[in-house]
Motif scaffolding. Structure first.
Motif, short mmCIF file in Angstrom:
data_model
loop_
_atom_site.label_atom_id
_atom_site.label_comp_id
_atom_site.label_asym_id
_atom_site.label_seq_id
_atom_site.Cartn_x
_atom_site.Cartn_y
_atom_site.Cartn_z
N ARG A 90 -25.78 -15.07 -22.01
CA ARG A 90 -24.45 -15.65 -22.24
C ARG A 90 -24.34 -17.03 -21.61
O ARG A 90 -23.81 -17.95 -22.21
CB ARG A 90 -23.37 -14.72 -21.67
CG ARG A 90 -23.01 -13.59 -22.57
CD ARG A 90 -21.76 -12.86 -22.06
NE ARG A 90 -21.71 -11.54 -22.61
CZ ARG A 90 -22.10 -10.42 -22.01
NH1 ARG A 90 -22.55 -10.48 -20.77
NH2 ARG A 90 -22.04 -9.27 -22.62
N GLU A 91 -24.84 -17.14 -20.37
CA GLU A 91 -24.80 -18.45 -19.69
C GLU A 91 -25.64 -19.47 -20.44
O GLU A 91 -25.23 -20.63 -20.63
CB GLU A 91 -25.30 -18.30 -18.26
CG GLU A 91 -24.36 -17.52 -17.36
CD GLU A 91 -24.96 -17.26 -15.99
OE1 GLU A 91 -26.07 -17.76 -15.70
OE2 GLU A 91 -24.31 -16.54 -15.20
N GLN A 92 -26.82 -19.07 -20.91
CA GLN A 92 -27.68 -19.98 -21.66
C GLN A 92 -27.01 -20.41 -22.96
O GLN A 92 -27.04 -21.59 -23.33
CB GLN A 92 -29.01 -19.31 -21.94
CG GLN A 92 -30.04 -20.19 -22.60
CD GLN A 92 -31.36 -19.46 -22.83
OE1 GLN A 92 -31.47 -18.28 -22.59
NE2 GLN A 92 -32.34 -20.18 -23.32
N ALA A 99 -23.77 -20.48 -23.57
CA ALA A 99 -22.65 -21.36 -23.24
C ALA A 99 -23.16 -22.78 -22.97
O ALA A 99 -22.54 -23.77 -23.40
CB ALA A 99 -21.89 -20.82 -22.04
N GLY A 100 -24.30 -22.89 -22.28
CA GLY A 100 -24.88 -24.21 -22.02
C GLY A 100 -25.29 -24.91 -23.31
O GLY A 100 -25.06 -26.10 -23.49
N ILE A 101 -25.91 -24.15 -24.21
CA ILE A 101 -26.34 -24.73 -25.49
C ILE A 101 -25.14 -25.17 -26.30
O ILE A 101 -25.13 -26.25 -26.91
CB ILE A 101 -27.22 -23.73 -26.26
CG1 ILE A 101 -28.56 -23.54 -25.55
CG2 ILE A 101 -27.44 -24.19 -27.70
CD1 ILE A 101 -29.41 -22.42 -26.11
N GLU A 102 -24.07 -24.33 -26.34
CA GLU A 102 -22.86 -24.69 -27.08
C GLU A 102 -22.23 -25.95 -26.51
O GLU A 102 -21.80 -26.83 -27.26
CB GLU A 102 -21.86 -23.54 -27.06
CG GLU A 102 -22.25 -22.38 -27.95
CD GLU A 102 -21.30 -21.21 -27.82
OE1 GLU A 102 -20.49 -21.18 -26.86
OE2 GLU A 102 -21.35 -20.33 -28.70
N ALA A 103 -22.17 -26.05 -25.18
CA ALA A 103 -21.60 -27.25 -24.56
C ALA A 103 -22.43 -28.48 -24.90
O ALA A 103 -21.89 -29.56 -25.20
CB ALA A 103 -21.53 -27.05 -23.04
N GLU A 104 -23.74 -28.32 -24.89
CA GLU A 104 -24.63 -29.44 -25.23
C GLU A 104 -24.44 -29.88 -26.68
O GLU A 104 -24.38 -31.06 -26.98
CB GLU A 104 -26.07 -28.99 -24.99
CG GLU A 104 -27.11 -30.08 -25.06
CD GLU A 104 -28.49 -29.54 -24.74
OE1 GLU A 104 -29.40 -29.79 -25.54
OE2 GLU A 104 -28.64 -28.87 -23.70
#
Length: 182
Positions: free
Chosen positions: A55-57, A59-64
């Motif tokens: 989930r954290e990964q 979320a990071g990809i979506e933010a990027e």
């Protein structure tokens, strides 16, 4: 001296042994169930940790991706075109040296012939249905329009270049006439 209701000793001993065996089996079963439960709980905890990391990964990809989309100018999405050719028959292809076919009985021959014919007919129908589907026709129409627009632009550019070349030759010819006459 024995009464009719008396229980034989061997039956009492056998019952006691059976109860003891059942008690030991129940104890071992409960112990193995506890071990399996603790193992399953450990696996569940590990899976929960993995899910949280994913989930954290994500979320990071979506933010990027959001950051990239905000920075990049708006572009039209690129259409994905499947240009692969699918062959549904082996018509016109040589498959190597000819080997005489074995003789089969008439009912088996009819069965084989019908199966192959049905399979090839079904494949042809599926290919035609796919080729004539609205999505494919729309894609063909879109590609044709795009090609026509591209060729028009190319012809306009070629015409402009030819006209410029012709006009420059006319100007040089007029200048050469003026220089000769003066």
């Amino acid at each position: 001296m024995t009464s009719d209701l008396a229980v034989p000793t061997w039956l009492v001993v056998l019952t006691a042994v059976a109860v003891l065996v059942l008690a030991v089996a129940a104890y071992r079963l409960s112990r193995s169930v506890r071990q399996a439960r603790s193992h399953t709980e450990a696996l569940l905890a590990a899976a929960a940790q993995d899910a949280e990391a994913l989930r954290e990964q994500l979320a990071g990809i979506e933010a990027e991706l959001r950051a990239k989309q905000e920075l990049a100018p708006r572009q039209r999405p690129v259409a994905v075109v499947d240009d692969r050719e699918y062959v549904i028959t082996d018509l016109g292809q040589e498959n190597g040296p000819r080997v005489p076919a074995r003789v089969v009985p008439a009912p088996l021959f009819a069965d084989i012939l019908l199966r192959e014919s049905v399979i090839k007919t079904a494949a042809l129908a599926a290919g035609l249905r796919r080729a004539l589907s609205p999505e494919v026709r729309n894609r063909i129409r879109f590609e044709m329009r795009r090609e026509v627009k591209r060729s028009r632009k190319e012809r306009k550019l070629m015409l402009k270049a030819a006209r410029r070349d012709w006009e420059s030759r006319q100007r040089t010819a007029v200048r050469a006439d003026l220089e000769v006459s003066s």
